[in-house]
Design a protein around this motif. Structure first.
Motif: not given
Length: 433
Positions: A311-312, A314-317, A319-320
């Motif tokens: 996921f990291l 595609y998603v800012k750390d 934010v996750l």
């Protein structure tokens, strides 16, 4: 091209324009360390209910297992950073492995004498070895490649820490837990010889697993001795004045990372320390079945690490991290107010969402520190002392509420709210004037 320094480490030097060093093998070796210290921590959740039974402890006393191992992180963090600077990454890793092994071997005389204090000393020594390993391996994995992918590398390496979290409880349930439990009334009714034989047998169950673990650690230390590791030193294009140990906290994102890591480790240890006991009491499971579910928790933790690493991309750390903190807090509320097997399902799901928190907080805290990376790493490792303090508070709260284990989970709930603040606001890089 390789250049060997006086500490036996290898500096990788590009041989052609545009050609960089290959860090695959060093990264694999470092990743193995994440698995080994993951095994140590995953067995703590087995030791707490097991030694509570074998040494006849209350909840607060049993959490001293966590206190011993995580207090070592706090006391050894600064010396560990000094050790790395003095003897380099490779020799620090070997030192950490051997100290770790010494603590594991101490379990043999501790079990023979059923001396809880000796168990605690062994765990403290293990914690000292783990501190040196983690202080070395976490920043090493972070800088072993491009800075923009440091979170990815740390989460990938930490995924094998998650693998250990899945394997450890299963092995502990098989080789340590007997599945035999007696009530206080039954223990009091036993003849002295039978009671002593039972307790001695329970204590002796830890010997073989820790002998095997200690032997593996010595063998891995020998492997590292004969291997060459690149000496990683971040390049700095500008002259930078390096602040002292406390001055580095002027980097506010590092300060908040230290706070968040304190509460994260406290939350994780709280959840795992009482997992088997709450599974027995609230879900009505026997000891070995509870250990099986604890292994499922570890498996979910491992899956979360691998999926989180994906996921990291595609998603800012941050934010996750924030999303996972919210979900973990909600699941804690289910564990507090729910009933039956659903409490265990909620705790298992928390394992999934906690999976990426430690390496993500660690890497966010080190952003922009440059030559202060080692000092920042020491602070972040020191913050692991949360695992020594918060579970003790949880055990005290449970004892005060007449062994109501669910009430203790208010502590990790609060922890996740602190982590949420870090993910939303505290991670932002800003140095104080």
């Amino acid at each position: 091209m390789q250049v060997t320094n006086q500490m036996g480490e290898v500096h990788e030097v590009p041989t052609e324009k545009g050609q960089g060093p290959n860090y695959v093998l060093p990264f694999i070796l470092i990743t193995s360390l994440f698995f080994l210290w993951g095994m140590a921590h995953s067995l703590d959740g087995i030791l707490i209910p097991h030694l509570k039974k074998a040494c006849q402890l209350n909840n607060r006393q049993s959490t001293l297992i966590d206190t011993a191992i995580y207090l070592a992180y706090f006391l050894m963090a600064i010396p560990a950073g000094m050790i790395i600077k003095k003897i380099g990454y490779k020799n620090s890793i070997i030192t950490g492995l051997l100290v770790f092994a010494a603590g594991a071997f101490l379990f043999v005389p501790a079990a023979n004498s059923r001396d809880y204090n000796m168990f605690l000393i062994g765990l403290f020594i293990i914690g000292c070895g783990l501190t040196v390993l983690e202080t070395s391996a976490n920043p090493y994995a972070a800088i072993l490649g491009p800075a923009e992918s440091s979170s990815f590398r740390l989460n990938l390496a930490a995924s094998f820490n998650g693998l250990a979290a899945a394997v450890g409880p299963f092995l502990g349930g098989i080789f340590i837990l007997s599945g035999v439990n007696h009530s206080p009334e039954q223990m009091a009714a036993m003849p002295d010889a039978e009671r002593i034989a039972y307790l001695t047998g329970e204590a002796a169950a830890v010997k073989l697993p820790y002998i095997i673990l200690g032997t593996i650690l010595v063998l891995v230390a020998v492997l590292f001795y004969f291997m060459h590791l690149p000496s990683m030193k971040p390049d700095h294009t500008e002259v930078e004045v390096k602040p002292g140990f406390f001055s580095v906290l002027k980097y506010r994102h590092l300060s908040w990372a230290v706070v968040a890591q304190f509460f994260y480790v406290g939350a994780q240890v709280c959840v795992t320390s009482f997992f088997i006991r709450i599974a027995q009491k609230e879900a009505g499971l026997d000891e070995k079945t509870a250990a099986f579910y604890f292994g499922i928790y570890g498996a979910l933790f491992m899956i979360g690490r691998f999926l989180g690493t994906f996921f990291l991309k595609y998603v800012k750390d941050y934010v996750l991290l924030s999303i996972y903190a919210v979900l973990s807090a909600i699941l804690c509320a289910v564990a507090i107010y729910g009933s039956g097997i659903y409490v265990i399902y909620a705790l298992g799901a928390i394992g999934f969402f906690m999976s990426i928190m430690f390496p993500t907080i660690f890497s966010l805290g080190l952003v922009g520190l440059k030559s202060n990376t080692e000092t920042g790493s020491s602070w972040l490792v020191m913050s692991i002392v949360g695992g020594a303090i918060l579970p003790y508070g949880m055990g005290t709260l449970i004892d005060m509420n007449h062994d109501d284990i669910q009430s203790g989970y208010i502590i990790p709930l609060v922890c996740f709210l602190v982590i949420l603040y870090f993910g939303v606001f505290g991670h932002k890089v800003k140095k104080a004037a």
